[in-house]
Design an enzyme around this catalytic site. Sequence first.
Site, short mmCIF file in Angstrom:
data_model
loop_
_atom_site.label_atom_id
_atom_site.label_comp_id
_atom_site.label_asym_id
_atom_site.label_seq_id
_atom_site.Cartn_x
_atom_site.Cartn_y
_atom_site.Cartn_z
N HIS A 58 0.85 -1.21 0.00
CA HIS A 58 0.00 0.00 0.00
C HIS A 58 0.87 1.25 0.00
CE1 HIS A 58 -3.72 2.24 0.52
NE2 HIS A 58 -3.11 2.98 1.43
N HIS A 60 1.15 5.50 -1.58
CA HIS A 60 0.75 6.66 -2.39
C HIS A 60 2.06 7.39 -2.68
CE1 HIS A 60 -3.29 5.79 -0.90
NE2 HIS A 60 -2.84 5.90 0.33
N GLN A 63 2.97 11.14 -2.16
CA GLN A 63 3.05 11.69 -0.80
C GLN A 63 4.48 11.73 -0.25
OE1 GLN A 63 0.05 9.89 1.74
NE2 GLN A 63 -1.56 10.30 0.25
N TYR A 125 -4.76 7.44 -6.79
CA TYR A 125 -6.02 8.19 -6.86
C TYR A 125 -5.87 9.60 -7.41
CZ TYR A 125 -4.63 10.16 -2.28
OH TYR A 125 -3.96 10.78 -1.24
N ARG A 214 -16.28 5.88 2.52
CA ARG A 214 -16.56 7.32 2.50
C ARG A 214 -16.63 7.85 1.07
NH1 ARG A 214 -11.68 9.48 4.11
NH2 ARG A 214 -10.73 7.49 4.64
N HIS A 238 -9.32 1.17 1.64
CA HIS A 238 -9.11 1.68 3.00
C HIS A 238 -10.33 1.31 3.85
CE1 HIS A 238 -6.69 5.08 0.93
NE2 HIS A 238 -5.81 4.42 1.65
N HIS A 275 -5.36 -0.71 6.67
CA HIS A 275 -5.42 -0.14 8.03
C HIS A 275 -6.26 -1.02 8.97
CE1 HIS A 275 -3.34 3.32 6.52
NE2 HIS A 275 -4.34 3.68 5.74
N ASP A 326 2.40 3.42 2.71
CA ASP A 326 1.31 4.39 2.70
C ASP A 326 1.79 5.82 2.45
OD1 ASP A 326 -1.21 5.43 2.88
OD2 ASP A 326 -1.49 5.05 5.00
ZN LIG Z 1 -3.65 4.93 1.98
#
Ligand SMILES: [Zn+2]
Length: 459
Positions: A58, A60, A63, A125, A214, A238, A275, A326
Amino acid sequence: MSTTLVPDLLWENGRFVPERALVINGDRIQAIVPAAQAGPDAQRLPRRALMPGFVNAHSHAFQRLIRGRTQWRPVEDRSADFWSWREEMYRAALMLSPDEVEAVSAFCFMEMLKAGYTTVGEFHYLHNDRSGAPYDDPAELAQRVIAAARSVGIRIVLLHVAYATSGIGQALRPEQLRFATPTLDGYLDVVDSLQAAASADPLVTVGVAPHSIRAVPRDWLPAIRDYAQQRDLPLHMHVSEQPAEVDAALAAYGLRPVELLEQDGVLDARFTAVHATHLAAHEVNALGASAVTICACPTTERDLGDGFLQAANLLDAGARIAIGTDSQSIIDPFEEVRVIEYHERLQRLRRIVLLPPDAEGAADPGPLLLDIGTRAGAAALRLPAGRLEEGSLADLVAVDLDHIALAGCEADTLAVHLALGGRAECVSDVWTGGVQRIAARRHADEERLRASFRAAVRS
Ligand SMILES: [Zn+2]
């Protein structure tokens, strides 16, 4: 053409053993043979132990840009939390051009390779341009991330993210439009196109990833589940990272997130819950009974104040645990796996909590933690990797037995020594698909990648 590697120690059937050689043919492991059978052309790896590459299930990648930039708060405001971090992340996400997405991702992937990660599951994403409009090719940024992985030589599973709502039933906020996949059909069309493009490259595969309950309408979930089943793709999401998500699910659906996923038939062995730090006991059992993978990202979870993983309970229930970097707050698989064990110790006021289910006599958590870092992640990404055996992908890591952090280890203590005392710098050499990508701790393209990353940071 085959290559034979002859290390001092080799990870075989859950332990490090001497006098073994590994034969690579193409991108696969052809055989493990007695070292005495290795010919004069074999590549000797003195003072090295060879093990499967770590799997980062996992990530991103973009980031990586905000590492060190979110570690502050106004002195008078004690409420800095996940949600304030997210605002900083949005600012970075909104700023990056396609070239910068590629440069930051490539640098991040190189850091992963140097740390011993041979595969990244990139939970991608960032889809649209900075105004929120789709690019001419709606897969533009996904292709840039894939190009970044190919350029540094890390194996990538592009987990293409569906993202349609800000909260349950709420329209996206302006700063989220870059993530938008407004229609289910449009989203699946892009996944189709990514799979077609990836089929030509053995280092690239694709999976589906509804972002979270969400961010995706509930009625998308069965369709995405069916799509993944029909094509045998991994499905990652997630799940229950924050108490607010659990509360929102209860308010909107009268169900906790895992209850909802169970009711909608999403939980199975291809599903990975990222998570899962806020679970009720019956949710732990539901995840275990369906043999799902939990992707723990403990260095990020501690950074964001997310909460603790119930690792021992999940393993006892039958779930698998993998690891992910992450938010890239740190890139070090040894740190990732040991935090899983140490969090259990801190919560239970005990030592030596996580042991393999088949352990007998005196046992240590080393083999299980290395499995969590390697084999479990490969399974979560549906790759034949994470183990040294015939037919597996030749994704390998050599650790330096002369590194100061490993001084004093023996063959029978190396696994636990690495898991609890190792660090990224112990990794000296890395292969993916049978090709050496890191040699003596260096990547061939390191200076250029660093320069492009620095330019993106400054822009
Ligand atoms: Zn994530």
